[in-house]
Design an enzyme around this catalytic site. Sequence first.
Site, mmCIF file in Angstrom:
data_model
loop_
_atom_site.group_PDB
_atom_site.id
_atom_site.type_symbol
_atom_site.label_atom_id
_atom_site.label_comp_id
_atom_site.label_asym_id
_atom_site.label_seq_id
_atom_site.Cartn_x
_atom_site.Cartn_y
_atom_site.Cartn_z
ATOM 1 C CB THR A 198 -5.044 13.350 -0.170
ATOM 2 O OG1 THR A 198 -5.377 12.407 -1.166
ATOM 3 C CG2 THR A 198 -6.300 14.008 0.363
ATOM 4 N N GLY A 252 -7.920 5.221 1.098
ATOM 5 C CA GLY A 252 -9.250 5.638 1.501
ATOM 6 C C GLY A 252 -10.180 4.508 1.895
HETATM 7 C C1 SD4 Z 1 -8.111 8.330 -1.438
HETATM 8 N N1 SD4 Z 1 -7.395 9.129 0.686
HETATM 9 O O1 SD4 Z 1 -8.637 8.637 -2.490
HETATM 10 C C2 SD4 Z 1 -7.289 9.353 -0.731
HETATM 11 C C3 SD4 Z 1 -5.911 9.284 -1.272
HETATM 12 C C4 SD4 Z 1 -4.901 9.959 -0.446
HETATM 13 O O2 SD4 Z 1 -2.829 10.768 -0.141
HETATM 14 O O3 SD4 Z 1 -5.095 10.339 0.657
HETATM 15 N N2 SD4 Z 1 -3.747 10.166 -0.928
HETATM 16 O O4 SD4 Z 1 -8.181 7.202 -0.963
#
Ligand code: SD4
Length: 338
Positions: A198, A252
């Site tokens: 992300t 998350g």
């Molecule tokens: C999530 N925080 O959908 C995001 C995923 C993430 O690096 O950060 N991936 O939970």
Amino acid sequence: MLHRRRFLQLGSLGLGAFSFAGSTAGKAAARKPIVISTWDAGIEANKAAWKVLRSGGRALDAVEQGVMITEASQNCCVGLGANPDRDGYVTLDSCIMDEKANCGSVAFLERIKHPVSVARRVMEKTPHVMLVGSGAQQFAIEEGFPLEPSKLSEEAERDYQNWLKKSEYKPVINIENTKKQTAFVPIKYDNGEWNHDTIGMVAMDAAGNLSGSCTTSGMGFKMRGRLGDSPIIGAGLFVDNEVGAATATGQGEDVIRICGSHLVVELMRQGLSPEAACKKAVERIIKIKGDAAKDIQVGFIAINKQGEYGGYCIQKGFNFAVCYADDKNFMVEGRFVL
Ligand code: SD4
């Protein structure tokens, strides 16, 4: 569980000398402009953000244009080239926030290339903060965003087929029990790398205004309809122009549990440095999770109004990219591996 930090210099001091309106070389002042963003992809994203910042542009434009680079690239976890959910569809989450606490967000958005730009339109053109699913897609189309084909990228198709072979394809019910959750296992690849990428970006412009953005496809092979922290203001991203800005990456569910990015900003308001604030937020997750913390990754990065920056994570292997103007108006570019 907590690891040493390295600074890898990518550009050398002085290489990118520049000047911009409102800045006085040599003056002891806040380090600005500055942009920081998560993971390796942040290096390229920062370059696009820097183009805006170095010409005196708004942090808001910088954080949008920066992460659009990642959204358009082939990346396991951002944009339409990313891994799909467990039903085979790529669903995207994104949010953006500016110096006046204006914010916009889209979640569970399909077939739109730049969710961050749709999030910005939500912020600027609707009385709302968040649009999801088919409603978000409808709004995007009305705003002139093209509807892209629903086909997976070659890499995502390959990863998905591999995942289908190994997976028992059970619904994810209890996220505390990470190891038994087939949908969550691919977070960690066999080679030990974390399936996260992300991009979260926070920036301060030459005028001293802060903004941030965050964009993701979420967790690879997630349950259909699952949202993480990334589109949630206060969890995946938070900006307070008096104090600082923070963004999160990783699992998350555990960022949402502590309103992570908001917590980091509030800790900075109490006087903690960006790094210390990120550390405290990470420690709170570790305390809540207990033993289960060893199976998850969460990382925070933050900047404050002085242009200080920092990050902290649960597991070794998280990194973030930094780009700023030093007190002599030289560009410093680098990457921290935590
Ligand atoms: C999530 N925080 O959908 C995001 C995923 C993430 O690096 O950060 N991936 O939970």
